[in-house]
Design a protein around this motif. Structure first.
Motif, PDB file in Angstrom:
ATOM      1  N   ALA A  33       0.812  -1.226   0.000  1.00 29.07           N
ATOM      2  CA  ALA A  33       0.000   0.000   0.000  1.00 29.07           C
ATOM      3  C   ALA A  33       0.846   1.278   0.000  1.00 29.07           C
ATOM      4  N   THR A  34       1.972   1.287   0.695  1.00 26.76           N
ATOM      5  CA  THR A  34       2.773   2.520   0.761  1.00 26.76           C
ATOM      6  C   THR A  34       3.388   2.848  -0.598  1.00 26.76           C
ATOM      7  N   ALA A  35       3.933   1.826  -1.250  1.00 27.76           N
ATOM      8  CA  ALA A  35       4.528   2.055  -2.576  1.00 27.76           C
ATOM      9  C   ALA A  35       3.440   2.500  -3.555  1.00 27.76           C
TER      10      ALA A  35
ATOM     11  N   ALA B  45      13.738   6.303   2.948  1.00 25.64           N
ATOM     12  CA  ALA B  45      14.968   5.826   3.590  1.00 25.64           C
ATOM     13  C   ALA B  45      14.842   5.746   5.110  1.00 25.64           C
ATOM     14  N   GLY B  46      13.927   6.517   5.686  1.00 31.09           N
ATOM     15  CA  GLY B  46      13.836   6.558   7.147  1.00 31.09           C
ATOM     16  C   GLY B  46      14.981   7.352   7.759  1.00 31.09           C
ATOM     17  N   LYS B  47      15.439   8.389   7.040  1.00 33.58           N
ATOM     18  CA  LYS B  47      16.543   9.243   7.531  1.00 33.58           C
ATOM     19  C   LYS B  47      16.115  10.711   7.431  1.00 33.58           C
TER      20      LYS B  47
ATOM     21  N   LEU C  74      -3.001   8.549   2.132  1.00 31.18           N
ATOM     22  CA  LEU C  74      -3.313   7.815   0.905  1.00 31.18           C
ATOM     23  C   LEU C  74      -3.065   6.309   1.079  1.00 31.18           C
ATOM     24  N   THR C  75      -2.026   5.992   1.855  1.00 34.53           N
ATOM     25  CA  THR C  75      -1.685   4.584   2.107  1.00 34.53           C
ATOM     26  C   THR C  75      -2.888   3.858   2.707  1.00 34.53           C
ATOM     27  N   ASN C  76      -3.468   4.464   3.746  1.00 29.91           N
ATOM     28  CA  ASN C  76      -4.596   3.812   4.419  1.00 29.91           C
ATOM     29  C   ASN C  76      -5.810   3.698   3.505  1.00 29.91           C
TER      30      ASN C  76
ATOM     31  N   CYS D 214      18.403   4.184  -5.465  1.00 26.00           N
ATOM     32  CA  CYS D 214      19.546   4.492  -4.605  1.00 26.00           C
ATOM     33  C   CYS D 214      19.331   3.858  -3.229  1.00 26.00           C
ATOM     34  N   HIS D 215      20.414   3.591  -2.536  1.00 21.39           N
ATOM     35  CA  HIS D 215      20.328   2.934  -1.233  1.00 21.39           C
ATOM     36  C   HIS D 215      21.512   3.331  -0.368  1.00 21.39           C
ATOM     37  N   SER D 216      21.666   2.654   0.768  1.00 22.73           N
ATOM     38  CA  SER D 216      22.669   3.092   1.742  1.00 22.73           C
ATOM     39  C   SER D 216      24.109   2.987   1.214  1.00 22.73           C
ATOM     40  N   ARG D 217      24.330   2.180   0.185  1.00 22.81           N
ATOM     41  CA  ARG D 217      25.692   2.050  -0.356  1.00 22.81           C
ATOM     42  C   ARG D 217      25.880   2.836  -1.649  1.00 22.81           C
TER      43      ARG D 217
ATOM     44  N   GLY E  54      15.902   4.206  -1.398  1.00 20.96           N
ATOM     45  CA  GLY E  54      15.417   3.102  -0.564  1.00 20.96           C
ATOM     46  C   GLY E  54      15.136   1.908  -1.459  1.00 20.96           C
ATOM     47  N   ARG E  55      15.572   0.743  -1.028  1.00 18.98           N
ATOM     48  CA  ARG E  55      15.381  -0.474  -1.854  1.00 18.98           C
ATOM     49  C   ARG E  55      14.697  -1.576  -1.067  1.00 18.98           C
ATOM     50  N   SER E  56      13.869  -1.211  -0.060  1.00 19.16           N
ATOM     51  CA  SER E  56      13.215  -2.261   0.725  1.00 19.16           C
ATOM     52  C   SER E  56      12.167  -2.977  -0.123  1.00 19.16           C
ATOM     53  N   ALA E  57      11.863  -4.215   0.320  1.00 11.81           N
ATOM     54  CA  ALA E  57      10.902  -5.035  -0.427  1.00 11.81           C
ATOM     55  C   ALA E  57       9.490  -4.480  -0.331  1.00 11.81           C
TER      56      ALA E  57
ATOM     57  N   ASP F 254       7.767  12.401  -0.377  1.00  9.72           N
ATOM     58  CA  ASP F 254       8.464  12.036   0.854  1.00  9.72           C
ATOM     59  C   ASP F 254       7.676  10.943   1.570  1.00  9.72           C
ATOM     60  N   VAL F 255       8.233   9.729   1.549  1.00  6.87           N
ATOM     61  CA  VAL F 255       7.545   8.588   2.160  1.00  6.87           C
ATOM     62  C   VAL F 255       7.985   8.403   3.616  1.00  6.87           C
ATOM     63  N   GLY F 256       9.109   8.977   3.974  1.00  2.32           N
ATOM     64  CA  GLY F 256       9.702   8.761   5.306  1.00  2.32           C
ATOM     65  C   GLY F 256       8.785   9.181   6.435  1.00  2.32           C
ATOM     66  N   ILE F 257       8.855   8.418   7.520  1.00  2.00           N
ATOM     67  CA  ILE F 257       8.143   8.799   8.744  1.00  2.00           C
ATOM     68  C   ILE F 257       9.154   8.672   9.877  1.00  2.00           C
ATOM     69  N   ASN F 258       9.503   9.779  10.485  1.00  2.00           N
ATOM     70  CA  ASN F 258      10.484   9.771  11.562  1.00  2.00           C
ATOM     71  C   ASN F 258       9.966  10.635  12.700  1.00  2.00           C
TER      72      ASN F 258
HETATM   73  P1  NAD Z   1      13.868   0.137   5.497  1.00  2.00           P
HETATM   74  O1  NAD Z   1      14.687   0.507   6.694  1.00  2.00           O
HETATM   75  O2  NAD Z   1      13.460  -1.260   5.282  1.00  2.00           O
HETATM   76  O3  NAD Z   1      14.646   0.612   4.191  1.00  2.00           O
HETATM   77  C1  NAD Z   1      15.319   1.832   4.133  1.00  2.00           C
HETATM   78  C2  NAD Z   1      16.040   1.926   2.809  1.00  2.00           C
HETATM   79  O4  NAD Z   1      16.699   3.179   2.755  1.00  2.00           O
HETATM   80  C3  NAD Z   1      17.109   0.859   2.620  1.00  2.00           C
HETATM   81  O5  NAD Z   1      16.982   0.279   1.349  1.00  2.00           O
HETATM   82  C4  NAD Z   1      18.434   1.614   2.729  1.00  2.00           C
HETATM   83  O6  NAD Z   1      19.430   1.105   1.854  1.00  2.00           O
HETATM   84  C5  NAD Z   1      18.031   3.030   2.325  1.00  2.00           C
HETATM   85  N1  NAD Z   1      18.857   4.022   3.002  1.00  2.00           N
HETATM   86  C6  NAD Z   1      19.097   4.151   4.317  1.00  2.00           C
HETATM   87  N2  NAD Z   1      19.944   5.169   4.539  1.00  2.00           N
HETATM   88  C7  NAD Z   1      20.253   5.702   3.351  1.00  2.00           C
HETATM   89  C8  NAD Z   1      21.091   6.767   2.932  1.00  2.00           C
HETATM   90  N3  NAD Z   1      21.786   7.499   3.820  1.00  2.00           N
HETATM   91  N4  NAD Z   1      21.169   7.043   1.611  1.00  2.00           N
HETATM   92  C9  NAD Z   1      20.477   6.318   0.715  1.00  2.00           C
HETATM   93  N5  NAD Z   1      19.656   5.294   1.053  1.00  2.00           N
HETATM   94  C10 NAD Z   1      19.552   4.987   2.363  1.00  2.00           C
HETATM   95  O7  NAD Z   1      12.590   1.110   5.568  1.00  2.00           O
HETATM   96  P2  NAD Z   1      11.172   0.987   4.794  1.00  2.00           P
HETATM   97  O8  NAD Z   1      10.290   0.020   5.495  1.00  2.00           O
HETATM   98  O9  NAD Z   1      11.412   0.859   3.337  1.00  2.00           O
HETATM   99  O10 NAD Z   1      10.583   2.439   5.099  1.00  2.00           O
HETATM  100  C11 NAD Z   1      11.211   3.593   4.591  1.00  2.00           C
HETATM  101  C12 NAD Z   1      10.600   4.817   5.238  1.00  2.00           C
HETATM  102  O11 NAD Z   1       9.228   4.877   4.891  1.00  2.00           O
HETATM  103  C13 NAD Z   1      10.638   4.806   6.764  1.00  2.00           C
HETATM  104  O12 NAD Z   1      10.814   6.134   7.228  1.00  2.00           O
HETATM  105  C14 NAD Z   1       9.262   4.326   7.151  1.00  2.00           C
HETATM  106  O13 NAD Z   1       8.862   4.803   8.427  1.00  2.00           O
HETATM  107  C15 NAD Z   1       8.444   4.958   6.069  1.00  2.00           C
HETATM  108  N6  NAD Z   1       7.146   4.298   5.829  1.00  2.00           N
HETATM  109  C16 NAD Z   1       6.125   5.125   5.505  1.00  2.00           C
HETATM  110  C17 NAD Z   1       4.878   4.600   5.297  1.00  2.00           C
HETATM  111  C18 NAD Z   1       3.759   5.562   4.897  1.00  2.00           C
HETATM  112  O14 NAD Z   1       2.593   5.174   4.851  1.00  2.00           O
HETATM  113  N7  NAD Z   1       4.082   6.812   4.564  1.00  2.00           N
HETATM  114  C19 NAD Z   1       4.654   3.230   5.400  1.00  2.00           C
HETATM  115  C20 NAD Z   1       5.726   2.389   5.649  1.00  2.00           C
HETATM  116  C21 NAD Z   1       6.992   2.953   5.875  1.00  2.00           C
END
Ligand code: NAD
Length: 299
Positions: free
Chosen positions: A147-149, A216-218, A271-273, A195-198, A172-175, A235-239
């Motif tokens: 749903a988030t993607a 990315a969660g950063k 929108l996710t919900n 792009c991802h952490s590396r 971010g490359r999470s599944a 911006d998908v991040g939630i911090n």
């Molecule tokens: P995750 O920790 O599984 O993945 C984070 C990804 O970010 C990894 O692939 C990592 O390689 C990359 N990353 C981390 N640091 C980085 C950097 N400095 N530079 C580049 N890439 C970097 O997290 P996730 O589950 O994919 O969630 C990502 C974010 O989305 C989180 O903040 C989470 O809270 C948020 N989220 C939002 C919703 C929503 O409804 N908006 C739902 C789920 C998750």
């Protein structure tokens, strides 16, 4: 809208789009309930009621109630072990009043994610975590999307942002978020860099992008100085920072350079919900159709 003029970016609010989606879902739910004599059902497998994610899950339950979906927590009997969680999921798979199953995340370290996602019936996997649904997305077929993607891309589509032919960067490359968002953007004919952490020289990759999706969660990872003027930012991040909810993008500086940007909170989240509810009604309709076919002897 293509890549627009830089300056004070347009705020893309998720709330009004989510309200539109929910009102369409409410109509579909009413039709389903009249036709089938029961409301569509969602079960949320709960592993611990005191986990922080419970607040989010309660929000989902309330959202369901508002549109007439029968949603409930499915508790684990006794200690939450891999066996007890997967047994509970299999019971829900067999329950004809349950059309969708989601599981509270993150799992305790003693329970393997793979064992849990494999246990969910792909037809009830409304958050698209089962390998079958992930595979369908990878191949470009219709399955259930995470749903988030889905929300990250749908917010662009519903705000009139042109995706076809644009250069997009997904951070971010999470599944569950980054990779599915990237596949969806490819499906929409964007040219996508993940792009991802590396990743080396992230600013250089971001600066080339017309569309930037950040998951990315950063907090503060992406600033205005990194953006191409006129880029569109999701911006998908939630911090949680100093008790305040923020995204991964420095909103202040990014809004000076982008042409449009989603805020946190109030952008992708609502929108996710709402989209999760559309997945549930789709699951319910499909399962009801399969049940009818089976009764009619269609193989
Ligand atoms: P995750 O920790 O599984 O993945 C984070 C990804 O970010 C990894 O692939 C990592 O390689 C990359 N990353 C981390 N640091 C980085 C950097 N400095 N530079 C580049 N890439 C970097 O997290 P996730 O589950 O994919 O969630 C990502 C974010 O989305 C989180 O903040 C989470 O809270 C948020 N989220 C939002 C919703 C929503 O409804 N908006 C739902 C789920 C998750």
């Amino acid at each position: 809208m293509t890549v627009g003029a830089p300056g004070q970016a347009r705020r893309i609010e998720g709330g009004p789009i989510a309200a539109e989606i929910r009102s369409a879902v409410a109509e579909d739910v009413a039709t389903f309930t009249t036709t089938h004599g029961r409301a569509p059902g969602l079960a949320v497998v709960i592993i611990g009621r005191d986990a922080p994610s419970t607040v989010y899950l309660e929000q989902i339950l309330r959202g369901c109630a508002k549109v007439g979906i029968e949603a409930r927590f499915a508790e684990i009997d006794g200690e939450a072990t891999e066996a007890s969680v997967t047994t509970r999921i299999r019971e829900l798979n067999e329950d004809d009043t349950v059309d969708g199953v989601i599981v509270q995340m993150p799992l305790p370290p003693t329970i393997r994610l793979r064992a849990v996602i494999d246990a969910i019936d792909p037809a009830k996997d409304i958050d698209g975590i089962h390998p079958l649904n992930a595979g369908l997305l990878r191949l470009g077929y219709d399955g259930f999307l995470p749903a988030t993607a889905h929300a990250a891309v749908e917010i662009l589509r519903r705000s009139g942002v042109e995706i076809e032919g644009r250069d997009a960067v997904v951070i971010g490359r999470s599944a569950v978020v980054g990779m599915p968002a990237a596949f969806l953007l490819v499906k929409e004919d964007a040219t996508v860099t993940v792009c991802h952490s590396r990743t080396t020289d992230l600013p250089d990759k971001v600066r080339r992008a017309d569309i930037v999706v950040v998951a990315a969660g950063k907090p503060g990872l992406i600033t205005g100085a990194m953006l191409k003027p006129g880029a569109v930012v999701v911006d998908v991040g939630i911090n949680l920072v100093d008790g305040k909810l923020v995204g991964d993008v420095d909103f202040e500086s990014a809004s000076q350079v982008a042409s449009a940007i989603t805020p946190v909170p109030g952008g992708v989240g609502p929108l996710t919900n709402a989209l999760l509810l559309t997945h549930l009604i789709r699951a319910a309709e499909r399962q009801a159709a399969t049940a009818t076919d089976t009764r009619a002897g269609v193989r």
